[in-house]
Design a protein around this motif. Sequence first.
Motif, PDB file in Angstrom:
ATOM      1  N   UNK A   9       1.528  19.462 -15.046  1.00 46.25           N
ATOM      2  CA  UNK A   9       3.009  19.252 -15.319  1.00 46.25           C
ATOM      3  C   UNK A   9       3.493  18.239 -14.317  1.00 46.25           C
ATOM      4  N   UNK A  10       3.427  16.912 -14.913  1.00 47.75           N
ATOM      5  CA  UNK A  10       4.098  15.829 -14.078  1.00 47.75           C
ATOM      6  C   UNK A  10       5.740  16.151 -14.047  1.00 47.75           C
ATOM      7  N   UNK A  11       6.220  16.251 -12.804  1.00 48.65           N
ATOM      8  CA  UNK A  11       7.494  16.751 -12.676  1.00 48.65           C
ATOM      9  C   UNK A  11       8.369  15.957 -11.367  1.00 48.65           C
ATOM     10  N   UNK A  12       9.439  15.481 -11.844  1.00 47.57           N
ATOM     11  CA  UNK A  12      10.421  14.926 -10.826  1.00 47.57           C
ATOM     12  C   UNK A  12      10.666  16.124  -9.714  1.00 47.57           C
ATOM     13  N   UNK A  13      10.430  15.834  -8.170  1.00 50.18           N
ATOM     14  CA  UNK A  13      10.579  16.816  -7.199  1.00 50.18           C
ATOM     15  C   UNK A  13      12.048  17.398  -7.104  1.00 50.18           C
ATOM     16  N   UNK A  14      13.060  16.657  -7.586  1.00 55.33           N
ATOM     17  CA  UNK A  14      14.380  17.152  -7.492  1.00 55.33           C
ATOM     18  C   UNK A  14      14.833  17.585  -8.980  1.00 55.33           C
ATOM     19  N   UNK A  15      15.097  18.772  -9.278  1.00 59.35           N
ATOM     20  CA  UNK A  15      15.392  19.069 -10.423  1.00 59.35           C
ATOM     21  C   UNK A  15      14.754  19.767 -11.307  1.00 59.35           C
ATOM     22  N   UNK A  16      13.704  18.989 -11.847  1.00 66.44           N
ATOM     23  CA  UNK A  16      12.702  19.548 -12.707  1.00 66.44           C
ATOM     24  C   UNK A  16      11.836  20.556 -12.275  1.00 66.44           C
ATOM     25  N   UNK A  17      11.236  20.310 -11.053  1.00 70.89           N
ATOM     26  CA  UNK A  17      10.355  21.259 -10.431  1.00 70.89           C
ATOM     27  C   UNK A  17      11.110  22.597 -10.101  1.00 70.89           C
ATOM     28  N   UNK A  18      12.290  22.652  -9.737  1.00 77.06           N
ATOM     29  CA  UNK A  18      13.141  23.989  -9.409  1.00 77.06           C
ATOM     30  C   UNK A  18      13.183  24.564 -10.754  1.00 77.06           C
ATOM     31  N   UNK A  19      13.625  23.873 -11.878  1.00 74.84           N
ATOM     32  CA  UNK A  19      13.941  24.274 -13.008  1.00 74.84           C
ATOM     33  C   UNK A  19      12.680  25.164 -13.637  1.00 74.84           C
ATOM     34  N   UNK A  20      11.599  24.488 -13.384  1.00 80.46           N
ATOM     35  CA  UNK A  20      10.542  25.008 -13.738  1.00 80.46           C
ATOM     36  C   UNK A  20       9.877  26.437 -13.105  1.00 80.46           C
ATOM     37  N   UNK A  59      12.278  32.720  -7.643  1.00 80.58           N
ATOM     38  CA  UNK A  59      11.866  31.645  -8.442  1.00 80.58           C
ATOM     39  C   UNK A  59      11.229  30.743  -7.517  1.00 80.58           C
ATOM     40  N   UNK A  60      11.430  30.628  -6.412  1.00 72.50           N
ATOM     41  CA  UNK A  60      10.779  29.695  -5.292  1.00 72.50           C
ATOM     42  C   UNK A  60       9.646  30.450  -4.344  1.00 72.50           C
ATOM     43  N   UNK A  61       9.434  31.581  -4.568  1.00 74.85           N
ATOM     44  CA  UNK A  61       8.502  32.353  -3.765  1.00 74.85           C
ATOM     45  C   UNK A  61       7.644  33.036  -4.828  1.00 74.85           C
ATOM     46  N   UNK A  62       7.276  32.785  -5.832  1.00 76.08           N
ATOM     47  CA  UNK A  62       6.295  33.586  -6.652  1.00 76.08           C
ATOM     48  C   UNK A  62       5.235  34.202  -6.086  1.00 76.08           C
ATOM     49  N   UNK A  84      12.840  20.188 -24.816  1.00 73.34           N
ATOM     50  CA  UNK A  84      13.893  21.089 -24.471  1.00 73.34           C
ATOM     51  C   UNK A  84      14.109  21.282 -23.312  1.00 73.34           C
ATOM     52  N   UNK A  85      13.509  20.821 -22.126  1.00 73.93           N
ATOM     53  CA  UNK A  85      13.824  20.912 -20.914  1.00 73.93           C
ATOM     54  C   UNK A  85      14.408  19.814 -20.046  1.00 73.93           C
ATOM     55  N   UNK A  86      14.815  18.748 -20.896  1.00 77.65           N
ATOM     56  CA  UNK A  86      15.198  17.598 -20.379  1.00 77.65           C
ATOM     57  C   UNK A  86      16.668  17.947 -19.382  1.00 77.65           C
ATOM     58  N   UNK A  87      16.617  16.920 -18.209  1.00 79.28           N
ATOM     59  CA  UNK A  87      17.809  17.221 -17.304  1.00 79.28           C
ATOM     60  C   UNK A  87      18.756  16.564 -18.104  1.00 79.28           C
TER      61      UNK A  87
END
Length: 461
Positions: free
Chosen positions: A244-255, A308-311, A402-405
């Motif tokens: 999953x290519x993801x921006x470090x700010x926003x998308x990664x946290x949402x995922x 979410x950040x500590x799975x 559907x997950x666009x920021x």
Amino acid sequence: MKVSLFGAAGAVTGSCHLVEACGKRILLDCGMIQGSRIEEAKNALPFDFDVKRIDAVVLSHAHIDHCGRLPVLMQYGFHGPIYTQRATADLLPVMLEDAASLAEMDAERRNRFHKDGHSHHKPLFTRHDVGQVVRQLERLDYRRPIELFPGITVTLQDAGHILGSASVRVQAVEDGVTRTLVFSGDLGPRNTPILNDPDPYDAADLVLLESTYGGRLHRDRAATLEEIGQIFETAWKGGGNILIPAFAVGRSQELLYWFAKHFDDWGLGKWRIFMDSPMASKVIEVYDRHEELFDADAKAMFHGRPHPFRLPNLKYTTDVEDSKAINEHKGGCIIIAGSGMCNGGRIRHHLRHNLGSARNHVLFVGYQSAGTLGRLLVDGIDSIKLFGEEIRIKAHRHTIGGLSAHTDQSGLLDWFGAYDRHPRVALVHGEDDARKALALALKTRFDVDAQIPAYGDTLTI
């Protein structure tokens, strides 16, 4: 009041708009151009305005296409204040230091392979330049007007795009008349995890409105989440990895938010999950410091389990050797890595190791700018060359819109429709097809003739 467009006019990246009022010159954003090598080379060119005459910068948010040329602005002689929301001020050094590190490594690599062995390539900017940017930051709160200069007031409101993202209102009083410009910044969709919904203004004389997805509607969120679950199930049965290519700010946290919410539904407990991004790890520390900006659902979830950040099976990899070791796993891994458009960063190494196998899957969860590797992959290219190796692509590719920021056409129309009277509007931050489609929609719904300005155009209020 005048506003001149020096970026993101007919393109999605490179946001940069110059406002002139009350004898002052204020820059809205100073973003990096992203895309092909030819496009990105423009970042090193001189600005098309007198940098030394800029009195202040107002920054909408911390994505690199909105803030990435701030260090270059310093190199050309800007020494004024940079105003931005508090969380953006905390995110900014993380983003810029990462960009500086990548620029330094790229320059070193290119010099190493130069034929005569002499140094010819310099990084766009260095970590020293980033330090100068940070020293000039001025932190603002949402919905608190601040007088930047006599007669000029700026207000930020939540844009719902990433943590700390803002729409910017500039009000100038000249000759007893108040004129109002609103710059939307990047607007997020309603009901985005963690973030509050975009907070519209009620009046303006001119709106600079983003149009990234001005020509499309996003897939229903529930259907999108169902699709992701099905991809995970298929990939697990096939014994492959998921990239999953993801921006470090926003998308990664949402995922990670969705992973926590659907941990059992998607059978995530059996996977190894890697957040392979030193920057994303630092960004999460900023999120932890700004829970006051979360929406009610996120506040509740972050105090529950799993966090979410500590799975329990999530590993953050910052060390290069740990990152390389991920590619020893030939299946059962979900790998989130930057950059979000695949033009740099660790995701390229994972693509190199995984694109050649039909067992593997690549999920694109964000916008892919024209000319980027991500865009080429989304558009179906059959083979690519990575690190000198030609790779025939067999991995499955999925575009998860559907997950666009960024909000879609419907969301842009709703945000604009909140104004008491429909103001004049100029469309920025979008490719021309998207801008034309949004202009038609604005005309149909509000009988507003939207302007589609070109680079360098000046609009007068």
